[in-house]
Design a protein around this motif. Structure first.
Motif, short mmCIF file in Angstrom:
data_model
loop_
_atom_site.label_atom_id
_atom_site.label_comp_id
_atom_site.label_asym_id
_atom_site.label_seq_id
_atom_site.Cartn_x
_atom_site.Cartn_y
_atom_site.Cartn_z
N THR A 219 0.85 -1.20 0.00
CA THR A 219 0.00 0.00 0.00
C THR A 219 0.88 1.25 0.00
O THR A 219 2.05 1.21 0.42
N LYS A 220 0.29 2.35 -0.46
CA LYS A 220 1.01 3.64 -0.47
C LYS A 220 1.34 4.07 0.95
O LYS A 220 2.16 4.95 1.17
N TRP B 246 -0.43 -1.85 -6.09
CA TRP B 246 -0.53 -0.82 -5.06
C TRP B 246 -1.97 -0.60 -4.61
O TRP B 246 -2.85 -0.38 -5.44
N LEU B 247 -2.17 -0.55 -3.30
CA LEU B 247 -3.45 -0.09 -2.74
C LEU B 247 -3.21 1.31 -2.18
O LEU B 247 -2.09 1.63 -1.78
N ASN B 248 -4.28 2.10 -2.15
CA ASN B 248 -4.15 3.46 -1.60
C ASN B 248 -5.37 3.73 -0.74
O ASN B 248 -6.48 3.85 -1.26
N PHE B 249 -5.17 3.78 0.58
CA PHE B 249 -6.31 3.95 1.49
C PHE B 249 -6.49 5.41 1.90
O PHE B 249 -5.52 6.16 1.99
N GLU C 266 -10.60 -4.42 -0.03
CA GLU C 266 -9.60 -3.81 -0.92
C GLU C 266 -8.44 -4.77 -1.18
O GLU C 266 -7.96 -4.92 -2.30
#
Ligand SMILES: Cc1ncc(COP(=O)(O)O)c(C=O)c1O
Length: 437
Positions: A155-156, A179-182, A195
């Motif tokens: 993740t970012k 990439w995940l971005n929360f 996600e």
């Protein structure tokens, strides 16, 4: 007398025993011990708000009264007994380094491994003693047998050292980073788990989970994410730098394959101490970062090929675990959460103030992110220090901006009251400059 004492010290050294004067023999230690005895018969919720108890804990530290240190999210100080242990073992090492380090102190690593394994709820054969989370996780990231096209989910909001390690592998070997971005804070497990699950494909080999996000203190449902990852055949690595000895859990509860943490954070062990956990049946296939004579061995010790390191730091870890266990995992977690709630509740309704951290204890601990509209994180952090000598850290990372404020077990409510007053002052100064504009 002196000769006798030296002789006893040596003897204890030979037997691998510590001869540091125990904290409980000092006046402050005796007081804490008395309070701990009383605490045994009380529910945790009562001890959490017993300021006398926590003042006694504070006396075990040597924190400076000239600043208010609210950046325990960076690194934590050691209780005096741990500092004394480092000095003691270091002096011992200097009496004859190759004898005392390699023949005497080195023998202390196995009992330490037992202690760490017991604390972590895993087997002794699954725990390696390393120097920090970066080193622990670099062993995993660079040691995994991945090939071009294999996918890794990150993740970012993960820690830069880990992201850089993955980027390096992607650059050199063609591993694909998903990439995940929360948008933290999130107080819903399903949203987070969904996600991660959506990003998994048949090519996913590993899911990287930061258990507690260092930027804002958000706790992720690592166990539940691990379950989903395993269902799809992917392995799980947990970055436990911030959750370990902060949140009350065992590594075994998470059901992950790999785990790393820094003991100089919430365990309050010496600077430069960490642990690596590798699930027993994963050890063989993981190459050690520092080559070992048998890289495919099933022995967890192959990850400890550090060359010469500080044996003093390593041996003092045991004293930090003793101290931590004296306070108690559950009591510590609840006190840390209480401290975070104490100040955040007093400022969250102020105009222009936002807390960028979840409220509930299911999703947070001691760390909270303060956002003041009209001021940059650096401006707020500098205001708090220049006028009030409150040490914090400005965070600007991806979509997370604010001032990270992290108390610890030695933080007093008086200090947090001062923080609240300082934030009020900061908000007022921000409003007054807005009016002038
Ligand atoms: C989430 C996370 N991972 C890894 C690290 C790296 O820890 P260390 O510098 O002890 O290796 C940190 C440090 O703050 C962190 O917050």
């Amino acid at each position: 007398m002196q000769n006798r004492r030296t002789f006893i010290n040596r003897l204890a050294g030979v037997a691998g025993l510590a001869t540091i004067s125990p904290f409980v023999n000092e006046v402050q230690g005796k007081d804490l011990l008395k309070r701990l005895k009383l605490a045994q018969s009380k529910p945790t919720s009562e001890v959490v708000t017993d300021e006398g108890f926590w003042m006694a804990v504070r006396q075990a530290y040597t924190v400076s009264p000239s600043i208010i240190n609210l950046n325990n999210g960076g690194v934590c100080p050691q209780p005096k007994v741990v500092q004394d242990a480092v000095e003691h073992y270091n002096r011992m090492s200097n009496e004859g380094p190759s004898h005392f380090m390699w023949r005497i102190l080195d023998a202390g690593r196995e009992p330490l491994r037992h202690k760490l394994a017991d604390f972590s709820g895993c087997s002794t054969e699954e725990v390696a003693v390393v120097r920090n989370t970066t080193e622990a996780l670099a062993n995993v990231i660079f040691g995994l047998r991945l090939k071009a096209g294999d996918e890794v989910i990150i993740t970012k909001q993960d820690y830069p050292n880990m992201l850089n390690a993955w980027k390096q592998r992607a650059h050199r070997e063609g591993i694909v980073l998903k990439w995940l971005n929360f948008e933290f804070p999130i107080e819903n497990n399903d949203t987070i788990i969904r996600e991660f699950e959506k990003a998994i494909t048949p090519k996913t080999k590993l899911v990287h989970i930061t258990h507690m996000i260092n930027w804002n203190g958000q706790l992720l449902p690592a166990k539940e994410i691990a379950k989903v990852a395993h269902k799809h055949g992917a392995e799980v690595l947990v970055d436990g730098a911030h959750s370990f000895a902060h949140i009350d859990y065992k590594i075994s509860d998470l059901d992950c394959d790999y785990f790393g943490s820094s003991l100089h954070k919430w365990m309050c062990a010496p600077f430069g101490s960490g642990l690596l956990y590798v699930k027993k049946d994963k050890i063989k296939n993981l190459y050690p970062l520092n080559a070992a004579s048998e890289p495919e061995s099933e022995d967890i010790r192959k990850f400890e090929n550090l060359g010469t390191r500080s044996f003093a730091i390593e041996q003092a870890i045991g004293h930090a675990i003793d101290f931590h266990q004296m306070i108690g995992n559950e009591r510590k977690q609840q006190r840390l959460y209480f401290l975070k709630q104490y100040w955040t509740e007093k400022v969250s309704d102020l105009p222009g103030v936002k807390i960028g951290t979840p409220k509930s204890p299911e999703f947070s601990g001691a760390i909270a992110l303060l956002q003041v509209s009209g001021k940059t994180p650096v401006e707020v952090s500098e205001f708090l220090f220049s006028k009030y000598k409150i040490h914090t850290v400005a965070i600007e990372w991806e979509n997370i901006k604010g001032v990270r404020i992290t108390p610890n077990v030695y933080t007093t409510l008086k200090e947090l009251d001062k923080l609240v007053a300082a934030i009020r002052d900061c908000v007022a100064s921000s409003e007054s400059s807005a009016r002038k504009r």
